[in-house]
Motif scaffolding. Structure first.
Motif, PDB file in Angstrom:
ATOM      1  N   VAL A  41       0.799  -1.112  -0.023  1.00  0.00           N
ATOM      2  CA  VAL A  41      -0.077  -0.116  -0.061  1.00  0.00           C
ATOM      3  C   VAL A  41       0.900   1.001   0.016  1.00  0.00           C
ATOM      4  CG1 VAL A  41      -0.390   0.175   2.582  1.00  0.00           C
ATOM      5  CG2 VAL A  41      -2.082   0.877   0.999  1.00  0.00           C
ATOM      6  N   LEU A  42       0.437   2.304  -0.846  1.00  0.00           N
ATOM      7  CA  LEU A  42       1.232   3.508  -0.909  1.00  0.00           C
ATOM      8  C   LEU A  42       0.275   4.654  -0.254  1.00  0.00           C
ATOM      9  CD1 LEU A  42       2.592   3.594  -4.539  1.00  0.00           C
ATOM     10  CD2 LEU A  42       3.779   3.314  -2.497  1.00  0.00           C
ATOM     11  N   LEU A  43       0.970   5.495   0.676  1.00  0.00           N
ATOM     12  CA  LEU A  43       0.315   6.388   1.288  1.00  0.00           C
ATOM     13  C   LEU A  43       0.702   7.762   1.192  1.00  0.00           C
ATOM     14  CD1 LEU A  43      -0.147   4.435   4.769  1.00  0.00           C
ATOM     15  CD2 LEU A  43      -1.863   4.706   3.089  1.00  0.00           C
ATOM     16  N   GLY A  44      -0.008   8.721   1.038  1.00  0.00           N
ATOM     17  CA  GLY A  44       0.453  10.240   0.973  1.00  0.00           C
ATOM     18  C   GLY A  44       0.436  10.867   2.318  1.00  0.00           C
ATOM     19  N   PRO A  45       1.019  11.957   2.378  1.00  0.00           N
ATOM     20  CA  PRO A  45       0.941  12.856   3.566  1.00  0.00           C
ATOM     21  C   PRO A  45      -0.645  12.844   4.297  1.00  0.00           C
ATOM     22  CG  PRO A  45       1.768  13.930   1.770  1.00  0.00           C
ATOM     23  CD  PRO A  45       1.271  12.955   1.160  1.00  0.00           C
TER      24      PRO A  45
ATOM     25  N   ALA B 159      -4.960   0.266  -3.503  1.00  0.00           N
ATOM     26  CA  ALA B 159      -4.803   1.388  -3.557  1.00  0.00           C
ATOM     27  C   ALA B 159      -5.756   2.444  -2.484  1.00  0.00           C
ATOM     28  CB  ALA B 159      -5.404   2.016  -4.903  1.00  0.00           C
ATOM     29  N   VAL B 160      -5.350   3.381  -1.956  1.00  0.00           N
ATOM     30  CA  VAL B 160      -6.161   3.982  -1.275  1.00  0.00           C
ATOM     31  C   VAL B 160      -6.442   5.609  -1.854  1.00  0.00           C
ATOM     32  CG1 VAL B 160      -5.380   2.948   0.932  1.00  0.00           C
ATOM     33  CG2 VAL B 160      -4.264   5.007   0.182  1.00  0.00           C
ATOM     34  N   PRO B 161      -7.599   6.210  -1.587  1.00  0.00           N
ATOM     35  CA  PRO B 161      -7.922   7.358  -2.162  1.00  0.00           C
ATOM     36  C   PRO B 161      -7.291   8.491  -1.609  1.00  0.00           C
ATOM     37  CG  PRO B 161      -9.767   6.619  -0.843  1.00  0.00           C
ATOM     38  CD  PRO B 161      -8.737   5.447  -0.645  1.00  0.00           C
ATOM     39  N   ASP B 162      -6.176   8.928  -2.011  1.00  0.00           N
ATOM     40  CA  ASP B 162      -5.326   9.940  -1.613  1.00  0.00           C
ATOM     41  C   ASP B 162      -4.675  10.557  -2.955  1.00  0.00           C
ATOM     42  OD1 ASP B 162      -3.577  11.944  -0.943  1.00  0.00           O
ATOM     43  OD2 ASP B 162      -2.644  10.832   0.850  1.00  0.00           O
ATOM     44  N   SER B 163      -5.292  11.784  -3.263  1.00  0.00           N
ATOM     45  CA  SER B 163      -4.753  12.368  -4.648  1.00  0.00           C
ATOM     46  C   SER B 163      -3.352  12.626  -4.791  1.00  0.00           C
ATOM     47  CB  SER B 163      -5.695  13.628  -5.066  1.00  0.00           C
ATOM     48  OG  SER B 163      -5.277  14.331  -3.991  1.00  0.00           O
ATOM     49  N   ALA B 164      -2.560  12.731  -3.738  1.00  0.00           N
ATOM     50  CA  ALA B 164      -1.398  12.873  -3.795  1.00  0.00           C
ATOM     51  C   ALA B 164      -0.753  11.727  -4.307  1.00  0.00           C
ATOM     52  CB  ALA B 164      -0.708  13.208  -2.415  1.00  0.00           C
TER      53      ALA B 164
END
Lengths: 634, 304
Positions: free
Chosen positions: B145-149, B196-201
């Protein structure tokens, strides 16, 4: 317009538009084509850059150098591509291939739009590499600042050579020029050929018109139905035919008119000749009886008779005198007109002329109680004395005739090499408008009733013709009511010798006892002449023919004077008879000829023989003067 | 234009709006008309029924908010939620149709001024996602999983849930966009599925294509949060439709009008599963029918 100019102009008119259109079309076509080529080149370069950018996107995302290198190499394998570079977002070159025309590519600022520039033979395109957009639900991407700019991954820099394009453009220009020149050449040939079809007939027509103008009226245009100016050619031919026709018509009429005029001139000449002949014949035929009548009246006057008869005789005498004057004047005019009077110029003193003049008009002046003054002069003149004397006598007689009170002055003045002989009177004068008229025949001023005692009106006509014959200038100056001055200019001569001692005038020489041999075939004339001479105290011997005269000559004493008719029977004439009589008498007996004939040949013969000629009818005064002068010379 | 309209609307609101108690009136504020927003509004109205009044405020009639005396405002979409949160509006707010990353960002950067801000999130609960992975891909246990700020807070719930379902979670955080490619490569090296997680970054229209290509090259399927990703190449998507959001919002309002307190955040109660059969075939994955998967997932949740 010159033929060359016509051709040149027509050619110019045909060629100029062709040349202009050809040049214009070529330029438009070339500019358009060159522009198209350039646009195509640009579009191809942009498409290539976009394609490379798309291919390089994932390589850049994954930072796959090998993949990027192969993409760049693949790019350089495309036609005209010089070099390809793939530059990362940070400005570092990730991969490149090929040879850069100038400096190496670099991207110093963030570029989001494609850039394209041309430097020399190279077109450079800088294409940003953007991530491929995938549509996703907006509410997931609906960030706080709404505007989402996809990040630039990097750039593709592409150098594409324009050499083939320029080469292509050169070929295009060359082809354009060749096509233009070819079109122009073809157009020129066509125009020259077509224009000749127009100009040749025009040149031909102008040549024909020129020849026509030079007078070749028979020349015609070779009209050709196929010619573009056929109507003009036909028109010119028609015009030429009309002009030629009217010219011929004109010539014919002129010839007719000339012939007619010649005919009329001949008629007129014939009429003049007939008149002259009639005049000559009439004066000759009138002369004989007039001559006799004059003699008889003169003779009658010598006889004693009562006063009443004396008056009658005086009247008859005056009438006879007038008729003789008329005949003399007619004779003079006819002589002058016939041109037989030939002046012989010689030097003589004015005084000689003055003396004769005074003797002839003194009596009539005294009769009218006019003061006649003849101013003496020492000058000598060159002229024909007898003709000049006739002029002066005529003028002076006129002066006396038209002067009632006062006097007449005759004078001579010197002006340079000329002498002015002048006759002044205090007579009635001549109005300015009439001054040119008085020299015409039968013009008499102040004598509408034609009183014969006032003269015939022939005087001044004779004066003018005689002056013309002598080459002397005459001039009339007159104020009506005050008087007239007549002037004639005569050349001056150097005095030749001392003035001869004054001789008594012929009228003073007495004729009593003078022996005269009279020869005349006309009984009446012979008798009258003899009677007149006898009345003057002359001793006359008469003969009708030459033979009779010669016969009598052998027996008679030598006469003092011989008076012979010019024309004698048996084809004899006066001069021959005089010569033969002189041989018989053994000396040069003075002689004169009498003739009623005014023919020039008679005058000529008398002059050659050196004998004075007295025309019939003989006036007693004239006869007496001639005899007296002959005796005086002796 | 839209932003200006909304600002004008809210400015007027702050000056004039005096909330009145007693009437069951709600206002729904839409940033635009039609589309998903209209679906939300229609479903909400349908769920609310005649029991309460719903005033619809759009950029076309911004002054409608002035005339109503709503007791609660429903903000549809991230932007409207943020504007209303920053405004002087004093009535309770329910934000719908926004991911938790966005809501947390709003909640932290604009603290409510004495008003309650609640949200009905788009994010599926971590347990539901893990359950789907187990159902659909029973042989794949390593989840990346990829995460943004803004989504880093999800790390621990996800890890916990993964562990409960017997899955191994590898997570990585993206701080700057340039790290994405390298980080993705790294996490994929140990994973056989990417969640995928909903983070537009991290996941947006610009990154999606390259992420999908990378995962595809690695043979790693992507399980995403919206049907658009399935169309673009994701294997599966677990998501809630706008209509389902609207219905859940209606139920929430009914509870609110009934006097119950609103929870700060709610996860979606209804959901759908979408699958891309072509991608499955390409990756050599045997996949159940999406309807079957959905049904089985629901049944799993209904078990106590």
């Amino acid at each position: 317009m010159k033929p060359l100019a016509v051709r040149t102009r027509v050619l110019l008119a045909a060629l100029l538009p062709i040349a202009l259109v050809a040049a214009l079309l070529s330029v438009v076509f070339l500019v358009g084509r060159v522009g198209d080529l350039d646009v195509a080149h640009q579009q191809r370069a942009l498409a290539l850059a976009r394609q490379i950018a798309a291919t390089a996107e994932f390589g850049l995302f994954t930072d796959n150098q090998e993949a990027l290198k192969s993409v760049a190499h693949a790019g350089t394998r495309e036609q005209d591509v010089r070099a390809v570079a793939i530059i990362g977002r940070d400005g570092n070159i990730a991969a490149q291939a090929g040879h850069w025309a100038g400096d190496e590519p670099s991207v110093s600022e963030r570029i989001s739009q494609t850039r394209e520039s041309v430097r020399g033979n190279t077109r450079r395109v800088i294409q940003p590499i953007m991530p491929t957009e995938v549509p996703v639900e907006r509410w997931f991407a609906d960030t706080f600042d709404a505007v989402h700019q996809p990040p630039v991954l990097g750039y593709v820099v592409l150098d594409v050579s324009r050499e083939s394009l320029i080469e292509h453009e050169g070929l295009l220009v060359l082809a354009g020029v060749l096509v233009t020149l070819g079109g122009l050449l073809f157009g020129s040939l066509l125009a020259a050929r077509l224009s000749r079809q127009v100009t040749d007939p025009i040149v031909h027509v102008s040549e024909v018109v020129e020849r026509f103008g030079r007078g070749d009226l028979s020349v015609r245009v070779k009209a050709n139905v196929a010619s573009p100016i056929y109507a003009l050619e036909e028109g010119i031919n028609d015009m030429a035919r009309r002009i030629e026709h009217s010219h011929e018509e004109l010539e014919r009429r002129i010839a007719e008119g000339t012939a007619e005029l010649r005919l009329k001139k001949d008629d007129a000449e014939r009429a003049t000749l007939a008149k002259s002949r009639f005049l000559a014949a009439a004066s000759h035929d009138l002369r004989q009886p007039m001559h006799a009548l004059g003699m008889f009246v003169a003779h009658l006057k010598q006889m004693p008779h009562d006063p009443e008869t004396g008056g009658l005789i005086a009247n008859i005498n005056a009438s006879v005198m007038a008729m003789q004057d008329l005949l003399d004047a007619l004779l003079d005019i006819s002589c002058l007109d016939a041109g037989v009077v030939k002046p012989t110029a010689h030097a003589f003193p004015v005084s000689q002329l003055w003396e004769a003049l005074r003797a002839e008009i003194a009596a009539s002046a005294q009769e009218k109680q006019l003061a006649l003054r003849v101013r003496p002069s020492e000058l000598w003149l060159i002229s024909d004395l007898s003709l000049l004397h006739r002029i002066m006598l005529n003028v002076a007689s006129n002066a006396v005739r038209y002067t009632r009170r006062g006097g007449v002055l005759v004078a001579c003045r010197r002006r340079g090499k000329r002498a002015l002989l002048e006759v002044w009177d205090t007579g009635i004068g001549i109005s300015p408008e009439a001054q040119s008229e008085v020299f015409k025949e039968f013009v008499q001023l102040d004598n509408p009733e034609r009183d014969r005692s006032k003269g015939l009106g022939l005087g001044l006509a004779i004066v003018e013709r005689t002056a013309q014959l002598l080459g002397h200038h005459i001039n009339l100056n007159s104020v009506p009511g005050k008087g007239t001055r007549f002037r004639i200019e005569v050349p001056i001569a150097e005095p030749m010798r001392a003035v001869a001692p004054h001789e008594p005038s012929p009228s003073h020489v007495g004729l009593s006892g003078v022996r005269v041999l009279v020869i005349d075939d006309d009984t009446l004339g012979r008798r009258a002449l003899a009677d007149l001479l006898a009345s003057w105290g002359c001793l006359t011997v008469v003969a009708a023919t030459g033979a009779e005269a010669l016969g009598k000559a052998t027996t008679m004493a030598v006469p003092d004077v011989i008076a012979s008719d010019y024309r004698l029977p048996d084809n004899e004439n006066g001069p021959i008879l005089v010569r033969r009589l002189r041989e018989v008498f053994g000396r040069d007996v003075p002689a004169f000829l009498v003739s009623g004939d005014t023919a020039p040949s008679v005058l000529e013969a008398a002059r050659e023989a050196g004998l004075p000629l007295v025309h019939k009818p003989v006036r007693p005064a004239r006869l007496r003067t001639v005899i007296q002068s002959l005796l005086k010379v002796r | 234009m839209r932003r200006i309209a909304i600002q004008l609307l809210l400015l007027l609101t702050t000056l004039t709006w005096r909330p009145a108690l007693g009437a069951d009136t709600a206002a729904i504020v839409l940033s635009e008309q039609g589309g998903a927003y209209a679906e939300v509004a229609d479903a909400l109205r349908g769920e609310l029924g005649a029991g309460a009044e719903l005033v619809e405020v759009t950029p076309r009639n911004p002054d409608a908010l002035l005339r109503t005396q709503a007791r609660i405002v429903v903000a549809v979409g991230t932007q409207v939620c943020r504007r209303l949160a920053e405004s002087e509006v004093a009535v309770p707010m329910l934000c719908v149709l926004l991911p938790s990353a966005a809501f947390e960002h709003i909640a932290q950067s604009a603290p409510p001024k004495g008003k309650s801000i609640t949200a009905l999130l788009l994010d599926q609960p971590a347990s539901r996602q893990m359950a789907l992975l187990r159902l659909a891909l029973p042989h794949r246990r390593d989840v990346a999983v990829l995460l943004g700020p803004d989504s880093s807070f999800m790390n621990s719930p996800l890890a916990a849930s993964a562990a409960r379902h017997g899955l191994k979670l590898t997570s990585a955080q993206i701080r700057v966009p340039d790290e994405l490619s390298a980080t993705l490569q790294r996490v994929l090296s140990d994973a056989d599925v990417l969640l995928a997680v909903p983070d537009s970054a991290v996941f947006n229209s610009g990154t999606t294509q390259n992420i999908l290509r990378t995962t595809f090259q690695r043979g790693v399927p992507l399980v995403a949060f919206s049907p658009a990703y399935v169309k673009a190449g994701a294997l599966l998507a677990l998501y809630t439709t706008p209509a389902q959001v609207g219905r859940q919002a209606g139920r929430t309002l009914r509870d609110f009008f009934a006097g119950r307190a609103l929870p700060r955040t709610q996860s979606p109660s209804e959901f759908e599963v979408s699958a891309n059969r072509h991608v499955a075939r390409s990756l050599g994955i045997e996949l159940e029918d999406e309807a079957v998967l959905t049904e089985r997932l629901r049944k799993l949740e209904q078990k106590p």
